[in-house]
Design a protein around this motif. Structure first.
Motif, PDB file in Angstrom:
ATOM      1  N   ASP A 163     -12.312  64.451   6.931  1.00 52.68           N
ATOM      2  CA  ASP A 163     -11.348  63.557   6.291  1.00 52.68           C
ATOM      3  C   ASP A 163      -9.941  64.142   6.304  1.00 52.68           C
ATOM      4  OD1 ASP A 163     -10.339  61.478   4.557  1.00 52.68           O
ATOM      5  OD2 ASP A 163     -10.569  62.874   2.890  1.00 52.68           O
ATOM      6  N   TRP A 164      -9.836  65.465   6.191  1.00 50.09           N
ATOM      7  CA  TRP A 164      -8.541  66.141   6.096  1.00 50.09           C
ATOM      8  C   TRP A 164      -7.826  66.266   7.434  1.00 50.09           C
ATOM      9  CZ3 TRP A 164      -8.155  70.456   9.144  1.00 50.09           C
ATOM     10  CH2 TRP A 164      -9.360  70.997   9.602  1.00 50.09           C
ATOM     11  N   MET A 165      -8.547  66.088   8.542  1.00 51.53           N
ATOM     12  CA  MET A 165      -7.956  66.472   9.825  1.00 51.53           C
ATOM     13  C   MET A 165      -6.843  65.533  10.282  1.00 51.53           C
ATOM     14  SD  MET A 165      -9.601  67.637  13.455  1.00 51.53           S
ATOM     15  CE  MET A 165      -9.961  69.289  12.849  1.00 51.53           C
ATOM     16  N   MET A 166      -6.935  64.232  10.001  1.00 54.50           N
ATOM     17  CA  MET A 166      -5.869  63.335  10.439  1.00 54.50           C
ATOM     18  C   MET A 166      -4.549  63.660   9.758  1.00 54.50           C
ATOM     19  SD  MET A 166      -5.389  61.017  12.703  1.00 54.50           S
ATOM     20  CE  MET A 166      -3.652  61.243  13.133  1.00 54.50           C
ATOM     21  N   PRO A 167      -4.498  63.849   8.434  1.00 51.94           N
ATOM     22  CA  PRO A 167      -3.237  64.299   7.836  1.00 51.94           C
ATOM     23  C   PRO A 167      -2.752  65.619   8.418  1.00 51.94           C
ATOM     24  CG  PRO A 167      -4.724  63.537   6.134  1.00 51.94           C
ATOM     25  CD  PRO A 167      -5.518  63.550   7.406  1.00 51.94           C
ATOM     26  N   TRP A 168      -3.689  66.506   8.714  1.00 52.75           N
ATOM     27  CA  TRP A 168      -3.303  67.782   9.327  1.00 52.75           C
ATOM     28  C   TRP A 168      -2.661  67.541  10.695  1.00 52.75           C
ATOM     29  CZ3 TRP A 168      -3.902  70.760  13.589  1.00 52.75           C
ATOM     30  CH2 TRP A 168      -3.620  72.121  13.476  1.00 52.75           C
ATOM     31  N   CYS A 169      -3.242  66.636  11.502  1.00 57.32           N
ATOM     32  CA  CYS A 169      -2.671  66.321  12.815  1.00 57.32           C
ATOM     33  C   CYS A 169      -1.290  65.691  12.691  1.00 57.32           C
ATOM     34  CB  CYS A 169      -3.601  65.379  13.576  1.00 57.32           C
ATOM     35  SG  CYS A 169      -5.113  66.153  14.198  1.00 57.32           S
ATOM     36  N   LEU A 170      -1.132  64.803  11.721  1.00 57.06           N
ATOM     37  CA  LEU A 170       0.175  64.176  11.517  1.00 57.06           C
ATOM     38  C   LEU A 170       1.232  65.216  11.166  1.00 57.06           C
ATOM     39  CD1 LEU A 170      -1.047  61.070   9.503  1.00 57.06           C
ATOM     40  CD2 LEU A 170      -0.065  61.022  11.816  1.00 57.06           C
ATOM     41  N   ARG A 171       0.868  66.154  10.308  1.00 59.70           N
ATOM     42  CA  ARG A 171       1.827  67.202   9.943  1.00 59.70           C
ATOM     43  C   ARG A 171       2.114  68.118  11.126  1.00 59.70           C
ATOM     44  NH1 ARG A 171       1.725  72.457   8.593  1.00 59.70           N
ATOM     45  NH2 ARG A 171      -0.538  72.525   8.728  1.00 59.70           N
TER      46      ARG A 171
ATOM     47  N   ASP B  92       5.559  70.298  15.055  1.00 60.53           N
ATOM     48  CA  ASP B  92       5.374  70.915  16.372  1.00 60.53           C
ATOM     49  C   ASP B  92       4.581  72.217  16.255  1.00 60.53           C
ATOM     50  OD1 ASP B  92       5.590  70.954  19.119  1.00 60.53           O
ATOM     51  OD2 ASP B  92       7.480  72.076  19.122  1.00 60.53           O
ATOM     52  N   LEU B  93       3.419  72.135  15.599  1.00 63.42           N
ATOM     53  CA  LEU B  93       2.525  73.281  15.414  1.00 63.42           C
ATOM     54  C   LEU B  93       1.272  73.057  16.253  1.00 63.42           C
ATOM     55  CD1 LEU B  93       2.775  73.581  11.527  1.00 63.42           C
ATOM     56  CD2 LEU B  93       4.020  74.946  13.225  1.00 63.42           C
ATOM     57  N   HIS B  94       1.173  73.762  17.369  1.00 64.75           N
ATOM     58  CA  HIS B  94       0.057  73.545  18.284  1.00 64.75           C
ATOM     59  C   HIS B  94      -0.438  74.896  18.776  1.00 64.75           C
ATOM     60  CE1 HIS B  94       1.418  69.425  18.107  1.00 64.75           C
ATOM     61  NE2 HIS B  94       2.597  69.808  18.551  1.00 64.75           N
TER      62      HIS B  94
ATOM     63  N   ALA C 136      -8.100  62.987  19.016  1.00 57.18           N
ATOM     64  CA  ALA C 136      -8.219  61.549  18.792  1.00 57.18           C
ATOM     65  C   ALA C 136      -9.625  61.062  19.113  1.00 57.18           C
ATOM     66  CB  ALA C 136      -7.194  60.795  19.637  1.00 57.18           C
ATOM     67  N   ALA C 137     -10.227  61.616  20.165  1.00 60.88           N
ATOM     68  CA  ALA C 137     -11.591  61.223  20.514  1.00 60.88           C
ATOM     69  C   ALA C 137     -12.572  61.646  19.426  1.00 60.88           C
ATOM     70  CB  ALA C 137     -11.980  61.839  21.859  1.00 60.88           C
ATOM     71  N   GLY C 138     -12.431  62.877  18.933  1.00 58.44           N
ATOM     72  CA  GLY C 138     -13.316  63.344  17.870  1.00 58.44           C
ATOM     73  C   GLY C 138     -13.139  62.575  16.584  1.00 58.44           C
ATOM     74  N   LEU C 139     -11.896  62.291  16.232  1.00 59.29           N
ATOM     75  CA  LEU C 139     -11.635  61.554  14.995  1.00 59.29           C
ATOM     76  C   LEU C 139     -12.037  60.086  15.109  1.00 59.29           C
ATOM     77  CD1 LEU C 139      -8.303  63.234  13.922  1.00 59.29           C
ATOM     78  CD2 LEU C 139     -10.448  63.239  12.640  1.00 59.29           C
TER      79      LEU C 139
END
Length: 341
Positions: free
Chosen positions: A285-293, A298-300, A319-322
């Motif tokens: 559940d937390w990963m989409m907000p993490w991806c948006l941030r 620009d943290l990759h 995106a595929a996993g989510l």
């Protein structure tokens, strides 16, 4: 203690780990510690044997011979050393085989079947150092700004807009809104002994086909289907997307896990195992907000090494996993409704 000539990738944030390396003796050395104070809040360790990040659980797993008792493969333990400072050094077999991103869909399905065979056998009672409440404790303590789910500007970032269509945003928002129900469903399902960190970096398949699981630090009470459910989305998040994975892996893993349960003589309702696989998506559940941030800031960086990665390849895979997590969460709600849960 041996020198550390060849450090191996691992989660350096986790306070229970002081280091992992391949020694000159041909063994993998892993030092478990209770003394680190530099970890971020979500990775602090504990002296409570029931806490999900209990510092010495992995040593207890190996010295108790637990993987063998479960019927699961693990590196052979050569020695567990109590160090003068109170830490524990595990000397483990350096397992040869296929690992991480090199695992094929067939390999990952074999992992799911092995889990089903172990978890369907009900051959082991609880140990005092089994973790309790892992899914809720872990998933709800990851750093995530859920307000970003409602932030149109965040979703309009080029990297996000390219890989996350509007319908996926809506499904991921539903996942978050259903979080409490999904966690409650997972807590009600039949219990089993779970590894609780099954993903390709913690899997080696030996040349003879045996599945070997690494990193037993979280092991404990979990729901039927929970390990298999984690295996699918976590086969996407940290590597480039591979052809066919998104289309076929979810059902391959589901089918293989159910086959394993049946082979072990499990007498439960298979729909409950499917529900466990599907509802386990709440872990991310937390990963989409993490991806948006991360897209905004620009943290990759790569897991375990901190090296820069290709953002476009990373977000295509995430995106595929989510997308699987979002679809599974919807399916879990529908299945629970049909079962009257």
């Amino acid at each position: 203690m041996a020198e550390e000539p060849l450090p191996l990738p691992h989660n350096r944030n986790n306070a229970v780990t002081r280091g992992v390396w391949r020694g000159e003796d041909g063994l993998i050395h892993k030092v478990l510690t209770h003394r680190r104070t530099d970890a971020p809040p979500q990775w602090v360790s504990s002296a409570d044997p029931r806490f999900w990040n209990y510092w010495r659980r992995e040593a207890d797993v190996y010295t108790a011979g637990l993987p063998e008792r479960l019927g699961l493969g693990a590196p052979k333990l050569a020695e567990a050393r109590e160090l003068p400072d109170g830490d524990i050094e595990l000397l483990l077999e350096d397992v040869a085989g296929t690992h991480g991103e090199d695992l094929t869909m067939e390999d990952i399905a074999a992992v799911a079947r092995a889990l089903g065979e172990a978890q369907g056998a009900e051959r082991l009672s609880s140990e005092p150092w089994f973790s309790r409440g892992f899914l809720a404790d872990y998933s709800t303590t990851r750093p995530a700004d859920f307000a970003l789910l409602e932030d149109d500007e965040a979703w309009s970032l080029p990297l996000i807009a390219k890989h996350f269509p509007p319908e996926q945003r809506e499904a991921l928002v539903r996942l978050h809104r259903n979080r409490d129900r999904l966690l409650a469903l997972m807590a009600r399902l039949p219990r089993t002994v779970c590894h609780l960190d099954v993903w390709p970096n913690n899997v080696i398949r030996r040349p003879d086909g045996e599945v070997v699981l690494l990193d037993w630090a979280f092991l404990g009470d979990g729901a039927v289907g929970e390990d298999a459910g984690n295996l699918v989305p976590d086969s996407f998040f940290d590597w480039p997307l591979r052809p066919g994975f998104a289309e076929h892996l979810p059902e391959l893993v589901t089918g293989a896990y159910l086959e394993g349960l049946r082979a072990a003589g499990w007498k439960g309702d298979p729909r409950l195992a499917v529900l466990g696989i599907r509802a386990s998506a709440v872990k991310y559940d937390w990963m989409m907000p993490w991806c948006l941030r991360a897209a905004r800031d620009d943290l990759h960086r790569a897991y375990g090494t901190g090296e820069a990665v290709d953002p476009d390849a990373r977000y295509e895979a995430r995106a595929a996993g989510l997308a699987i997590c979002a679809r599974w969460a919807d399916e879990a709600v529908d299945l629970a409704d049909s079962l009257g849960l």
